[in-house]
Design an enzyme around this catalytic site. Structure first.
Site, PDB file in Angstrom:
ATOM      1  CG  ASN A 238      -2.274  -0.628   0.929  1.00 30.66           C
ATOM      2  OD1 ASN A 238      -2.662  -0.737  -0.232  1.00 30.66           O
ATOM      3  ND2 ASN A 238      -2.977  -1.054   1.977  1.00 30.66           N
TER       4      ASN A 238
ATOM      5  CD  GLU B  39      -3.134  -6.914   5.949  1.00 29.15           C
ATOM      6  OE1 GLU B  39      -2.187  -6.916   6.726  1.00 29.15           O
ATOM      7  OE2 GLU B  39      -4.039  -6.033   5.978  1.00 29.15           O
TER       8      GLU B  39
END
Length: 523
Positions: free
Chosen positions: A391, A427
């Site tokens: 990210n 996640e």
């Protein structure tokens, strides 16, 4: 993806079957219409039979009166002939007897309205004595049917022949005749009484009959003697091929029948009767059109009323079915909206996987089922390796794309409907595997790991250079007193072991929680 965890119709204890309301409504309306038509048919058929039954009774009574009148008319003439023949056969009909005979004949004719005249013929067919003042002139009657009959038959029974025209004045008459013999029984001549056809015509007219009605008097061989309506050309016509003489008289001397006349082609209801004393048949008939005239009127009005009712029922049914169709569409829209809401409430919008709410519901169901069936239940917990770096490197939009790709890889490995793939949070993902032991769970976990690698998602922050996942497996047989939190914690512990051991691998936790096995990927 499973459907039994998020479809309320599959909830335990619920077995609802939808009633096809629109089809039921159409069937009901059709049944109502058929019942109305059936009732109308039954009512009209019963009314028709009733009218025909009344007409049969009326026709039978009419033929009984006709038969009685005809029998009386011929019997009176027969009695007159019998008395005269007895006298003539005793005293003869010489010149001295002829004046007395003429006067007697004339008196007998005056006494009976039906008689046209009485005539005596010699053995050559010449006029000897008549009820008329003057003897007719001409070739005689040797050619007449009745004269030839008596020449060839010694019977003393009266003979009724076909209608003829009188050679005295041309009037139509029905001849009834008797043989005259001498003292030795040899043929001496014929005594004939002519019955006016107009007598029967007047008698027939005394009855009320419709314009298409019919009455007739005939011989048993089918020869027509008199008929209403009177048509001169039809006198003497043979009815032997008609229905009455062909089908009905051989079976019964009287009765009723409906058929089409061979004379004028009109369909009528006939009543017929054969006389007992003479070879004569009488019949009376009314046209079916007249008999059923009131019935046709009633049938038209009843059919019109039923048609209007059917139209009303049809319109109501159309509106009702239309409303049902609209309701079904609204219900279908609501169902789709409910399904959409259910999907939103139970699935992750980004990945399309089940969310924790559905995951907890599914675990509750599978815990109970596994306890009842003593079947193993497995759980795979997995996590994307180094996802925070991903990210930070590529941004959250690309990170969301990565999550979606991993979710697709996860779903591609869940081949059974009972398998449930879940986005557990961030996640982290989970896969619930009913009826699967630890070996099956590890096999599927390895398939998931390889599937993610095959996606070849670039990840510069990972030592491998591409996105990988770590997976932990746990399996046990529910007993009915188990904790879902402990179940998840043990699978999560196996995941922690996989991550702690270097990531990009599958780890398992034994059922006792004491052993641990690792499966490393091929390098």
């Amino acid at each position: 993806m499973p459907t039994r965890f998020n479809n309320p119709d599959h909830a335990p204890g619920v077995a609802l079957k939808r009633i096809p309301l629109r089809k039921a409504a159409v069937l009901f309306i059709a049944t109502v219409c058929l019942c109305l038509c059936g009732l109308l048919y039954l009512q009209l058929e019963q009314s028709r039979r009733h009218d025909l039954s009344l007409a049969q009774v009326a026709s039978s009574n009419l033929t009984r009166a006709m038969a009685q009148q005809a029998e009386d008319a011929f019997m009176k003439a027969d009695l007159v002939l019998t008395s005269l023949v007895d006298w003539i056969q005793v005293d003869g009909f010489g010149q001295d007897m002829r004046p007395r005979l003429q006067q007697t004949f004339a008196r007998r004719v005056l006494a009976l309205d039906q008689l046209h005249g009485i005539l005596l013929f010699d053995q050559k067919g010449q006029w000897v004595v008549t009820s008329f003042e003057n003897l007719p002139r001409g070739a005689g009657v040797a050619d007449r049917e009745y004269f030839k009959y008596h020449q060839q038959n010694v019977s003393s029974v009266a003979h009724i022949g076909p209608a003829i025209r009188s050679r005295e004045n041309g009037e139509w008459i029905i001849p009834i005749s008797k043989r005259v013999n001498d003292r030795n029984g040899h043929f001496q001549g014929v005594l004939l009484a002519g019955i006016k056809m107009s007598y029967f015509d007047q008698f027939f007219k005394s009855f009320s009959l419709d314009d298409n009605g019919s009455m007739f008097l005939g011989l048993t061989d089918g020869t027509l003697l008199a008929r209403r309506p009177f048509v001169e050309a039809q006198i003497g016509v043979s009815l032997a091929q008609g229905e009455i003489f062909q089908k009905f008289l051989p079976l019964a001397n009287s009765g009723n029948a409906m058929f089409t006349s061979i004379i004028d082609g009109v369909t009528r209801l006939y009543a017929y009767r054969q006389l007992e004393a003479y070879p004569l048949v009488v019949a009376a008939a009314s046209s079916t059109q007249t008999i059923l005239a009131d019935w046709y009127d009633t049938a038209f009005r009843s059919s019109l009323i039923v048609a209007l009712v059917l139209l009303g029922v049809g319109l109501f049914g159309w509106v009702f079915v239309h409303q049902v169709r609209v309701g079904e569409r609204v219900e279908s829209d609501l169902r789709r909206a409910q399904q959409a809401l259910e999907l939103i409430a139970t699935h992750d919008s980004l990945t399309g996987l089940a969310n924790r709410r559905l995951f907890e519901r599914a675990m509750d169901i599978e815990f109970g089922r596994g306890a009842r069936q003593a079947s193993p239940l497995s759980l795979i917990m997995l996590d994307i390796d180094y996802f925070k770096r991903y990210n930070d490197t590529y941004g959250h939009v690309v990170g969301d794309h990565c999550l979606a790709e991993v979710a697709r890889a996860l779903k591609s490995c869940c081949h059974r409907k009972a398998d449930l793939a879940v986005r557990y949070g961030g996640e982290e993902f989970a896969v619930l595997l009913p009826d699967t032991d630890i070996h099956g769970a590890m096999t599927i976990a390895e398939q998931i790991r390889r599937s993610v690698i095959d996606k070849s998602i670039t990840h510069t922050g990972s030592p491998n250079g591409y996105v990988t996942v770590s997976l932990g497996c746990y399996s046990f047989v529910p007993s009915g007193r188990d904790s879902m939190d402990v179940f998840v914690e043990r699978a999560d512990a196996a995941l922690y072991q996989a991550k702690h051991s270097g990531r990009n691998r599958v780890a398992t936790l034994s059922m006792a929680g004491a052993g641990e096995a690792l499966m490393r990927s091929d390098r």
